[in-house]
Design a protein around this motif. Structure first.
Motif, PDB file in Angstrom:
ATOM      1  N   TRP A  93       0.829  -1.201   0.000  1.00 15.62           N
ATOM      2  CA  TRP A  93       0.000   0.000   0.000  1.00 15.62           C
ATOM      3  C   TRP A  93       0.865   1.253   0.000  1.00 15.62           C
ATOM      4  N   SER A 154      -6.264  -7.334  -3.797  1.00 14.79           N
ATOM      5  CA  SER A 154      -6.129  -7.375  -2.341  1.00 14.79           C
ATOM      6  C   SER A 154      -6.572  -8.710  -1.776  1.00 14.79           C
ATOM      7  N   THR A 179     -10.390  -0.646   2.304  1.00 14.14           N
ATOM      8  CA  THR A 179      -9.123   0.048   2.039  1.00 14.14           C
ATOM      9  C   THR A 179      -9.113   0.657   0.639  1.00 14.14           C
ATOM     10  N   TRP A 183      -8.704   4.740  -0.325  1.00 10.82           N
ATOM     11  CA  TRP A 183      -7.806   5.327  -1.326  1.00 10.82           C
ATOM     12  C   TRP A 183      -8.591   6.157  -2.345  1.00 10.82           C
ATOM     13  N   THR A 206      -3.873   8.316   3.897  1.00 10.69           N
ATOM     14  CA  THR A 206      -4.347   7.042   3.343  1.00 10.69           C
ATOM     15  C   THR A 206      -3.774   5.866   4.112  1.00 10.69           C
ATOM     16  N   VAL A 210      -5.674   2.994   6.311  1.00 10.16           N
ATOM     17  CA  VAL A 210      -5.492   1.586   5.934  1.00 10.16           C
ATOM     18  C   VAL A 210      -5.024   0.787   7.152  1.00 10.16           C
ATOM     19  N   THR A 213      -7.889   0.320   9.621  1.00 10.06           N
ATOM     20  CA  THR A 213      -8.829  -0.679   9.126  1.00 10.06           C
ATOM     21  C   THR A 213      -8.298  -2.087   9.369  1.00 10.06           C
TER      22      THR A 213
END
Length: 232
Positions: A93, A154, A179, A183, A206, A210, A213
């Motif tokens: 990421w 992902s 996620t 973004w 971001t 992420v 989360t």
């Protein structure tokens, strides 16, 4: 033999227009690209360009892919920083955010714009024409870059975290989707200047969301196995 000659001609013409599109983007930005500008630079008419590309959105998608080589080349080095799937995913990421916020309009075309058809088909066609872009990429990275759907990317990538005991099966798709939406939301906000964010701030925000989360999805007793402060 005649079919082979026609295929070679089509491939050659396709690449002429691609080179012209890349040069036009470098000069004017992808948002100002038109079929006419590209055709003029390539030395052909707009009608000729439409013989090889369905519409402008397709040509922009293919040309945008030429600007992602630095991302795919750097991704393996980011993945090597992680010791387990969750850490590797966070590093992936970080790499994606770094490159996407450096070239927001390029990544908007690739992952947010309507391309008038199957983006996966376009991606497959691109790599059939530029197979050299895949040379030297590790198999796990190749499987990532050849899957256009970020959600599927992902899901495929973090599936291993279930076997490592770091995620429950039922959490994978939810985490992947959330996620991605994080973004997209921050990218849209950044591009449209709805908040005053620098590139660095957009990347940091971001990655922070992420991480949060992911943290909520990892079982409490397993969180200590993850280096949440890994250098991204």
């Amino acid at each position: 033999m005649q079919t082979n000659r026609k295929q070679l001609k089509n491939a050659r013409m396709w690449k002429y227009f691609m080179e012209a599109a890349v040069e036009t983007i470098e000069e004017s930005g992808i948002e100002k690209v038109t079929i006419r500008k590209i055709a003029d630079r390539a030395g052909f008419t707009s009608s000729t360009a439409y013989n090889y590309f369905k519409d402008l959105s397709h040509l922009k998608f293919f040309a945008a892919m030429r600007f992602t080589k630095s991302y795919t080349e750097e991704l393996p080095y980011y993945l090597d920083k992680g010791e387990n799937t969750i850490e590797k995913w966070l590093c992936a990421w970080a790499c994606f955010c770094k490159h996407s916020f450096e070239q927001p309009k390029i990544y908007e075309v690739l992952f947010m714009d309507n391309v008038g058809g199957s983006a996966q088909d376009l991606l497959d066609h691109y790599y059939s024409m530029f197979e050299e872009d895949l040379i030297g990429l590790p198999e796990d990275v190749r499987s990532i870059v050849m899957e256009h759907s970020f959600l599927k990317r992902s899901v495929l990538f973090i599936q291993q975290a279930v076997e490592e005991g770091l995620l429950k099966e039922e959490k994978i798709e939810v985490v992947s989707d959330m996620t991605l939406m994080i973004w997209k939301g921050i990218m849209s906000t950044f591009i449209n200047e709805r908040r005053s964010l620098t590139k660095e701030e957009a990347v940091s925000l971001t990655l922070s969301y992420v991480k949060q989360t992911l943290s909520h999805a990892v079982p409490e007793e397993e969180k200590k196995r993850i280096n949440w402060d890994i250098e991204l």
